[in-house]
Design a protein around this motif. Structure first.
Motif, PDB file in Angstrom:
ATOM      1  N   ASP A 108      37.419 -81.258  46.290  1.00 49.37           N
ATOM      2  CA  ASP A 108      37.009 -82.186  46.624  1.00 49.37           C
ATOM      3  C   ASP A 108      35.463 -82.744  45.502  1.00 49.37           C
ATOM      4  O   ASP A 108      35.015 -83.098  45.272  1.00 49.37           O
ATOM      5  CB  ASP A 108      36.650 -81.861  47.340  1.00 49.37           C
ATOM      6  N   TYR A 157      37.011 -84.580  42.412  1.00 46.56           N
ATOM      7  CA  TYR A 157      37.586 -85.984  42.793  1.00 46.56           C
ATOM      8  C   TYR A 157      35.959 -86.903  43.274  1.00 46.56           C
ATOM      9  O   TYR A 157      36.296 -88.385  43.776  1.00 46.56           O
ATOM     10  CB  TYR A 157      39.111 -85.687  43.404  1.00 46.56           C
ATOM     11  N   GLN A 158      35.302 -86.133  44.434  1.00 42.42           N
ATOM     12  CA  GLN A 158      34.660 -87.785  44.836  1.00 42.42           C
ATOM     13  C   GLN A 158      32.515 -87.229  44.088  1.00 42.42           C
ATOM     14  O   GLN A 158      31.946 -86.893  44.155  1.00 42.42           O
ATOM     15  CB  GLN A 158      34.574 -86.757  46.199  1.00 42.42           C
TER      16      GLN A 158
END
Length: 97
Positions: A74, A77-78
């Motif tokens: 995460d 990717y975020q």
């Protein structure tokens, strides 16, 4: 490989380490785990600070971030979302969301 930004207006206007980790994955083919290591222990080693910083170990400085994530991936990717829950510097909470 160390993954970092020096945050300067001339060549590196990026301040968000999750964006830098994302670029490491997308542009250089790093896995999310490699990007995280590059931003932590490998970055500390590149600066000659790995004996005191870069990982959570007995005897090292207690400087770390608690992220509101489900998996290390995460972080890569975020991008553009603040996932920081707490920041701890020298064992004391410096920021608490």
């Amino acid at each position: 490989m160390a993954v970092a930004t020096d945050l300067n207006p001339g060549t590196s206007p990026v301040h968000d380490m999750t964006a830098v980790m994302n670029m490491g994955c997308i542009l250089f083919g790093l896995t999310c785990e490699q990007a995280l290591a590059g931003a932590t222990i490998n970055g500390a080693k590149a600066l000659g600070l790995d004996k005191r910083k870069g990982s959570l170990e007995t005897g090292k400085d207690a400087d770390f971030v608690v992220w509101d994530i489900d998996a290390p991936a995460d972080l890569s990717y975020q991008v553009g979302i603040s996932l920081v829950n707490k920041v701890v510097i020298a064992g004391k909470i410096a920021y608490n969301a």
